[in-house]
Design an enzyme around this catalytic site. Structure first.
Site, PDB file in Angstrom:
ATOM      1  N   CYS A  70      41.022  38.456  38.252  1.00 17.24           N
ATOM      2  CA  CYS A  70      39.954  37.481  37.992  1.00 17.24           C
ATOM      3  C   CYS A  70      39.249  37.795  36.668  1.00 17.24           C
ATOM      4  CB  CYS A  70      38.970  37.514  39.154  1.00 17.24           C
ATOM      5  SG  CYS A  70      37.445  36.600  38.894  1.00 17.24           S
ATOM      6  N   CYS A  73      35.490  38.014  36.813  1.00  8.11           N
ATOM      7  CA  CYS A  73      35.099  39.256  37.493  1.00  8.11           C
ATOM      8  C   CYS A  73      35.089  40.422  36.510  1.00  8.11           C
ATOM      9  CB  CYS A  73      36.073  39.585  38.623  1.00  8.11           C
ATOM     10  SG  CYS A  73      36.126  38.404  39.962  1.00  8.11           S
TER      11      CYS A  73
END
Length: 144
Positions: A70, A73
């Site tokens: 991600c 993230c």
């Protein structure tokens, strides 16, 4: 009359400590390993530690649910760390959902990154999407 205690899970040895309310702002140390309970850095959780940290901590605990693939993230990781350093009496923790899927599943994470705030083992708030550190700090302070 004795002062109320809060349970705080040690980030180093996972022992649950009863800490008097007046000592939560001090450099509280673990009764088992003598290391600091509040480290001002996010704890890395795994399949064995995630439930204990969430369920046993009676202080505000912010868990970042993230994944290695991600991009938002990964961009938020240093911001989360910076926010943790600015709020030393709040427990900040991270769980890698692609590595510990079973441990993250009960929390119904639908998008990444998602920060979930827990207190006394119960979810009190959640915030999805990457945020800069100052917005993370504002969000956490609004929960106190």
């Amino acid at each position: 009359m004795s002062e109320p205690n809060s349970h705080v899970v040690c980030p180093h040895c996972q022992a649950t400590n009863r800490v008097p309310a007046t000592k939560l702002t001090a450099a509280a140390k673990c009764g088992k390993c003598a290391q600091q309970l509040f480290t001002a850095i996010p704890h890395e959780l795994n399949g064995q530690t995630v439930n204990k940290v969430i369920q046993k901590n009676q202080v505000l605990t912010i868990v970042d649910f993230w994944a290695s693939w991600c991009q938002p993230c990964l961009m938020m990781a240093p911001e989360f760390k910076t926010a943790a350093s600015q709020l030393p009496q709040v427990v900040f923790a991270k769980i890698q959902t692609d590595k510990y899927e079973q441990a993250a599943a009960p929390y119904n994470i639908r998008s990444l990154p998602t920060m979930v705030a827990f207190k006394n083992g119960k979810e009190v708030a959640r915030q999805s999407g990457a945020l800069p550190s100052h917005q993370i700090v504002q969000w956490v302070q609004s929960l106190k």
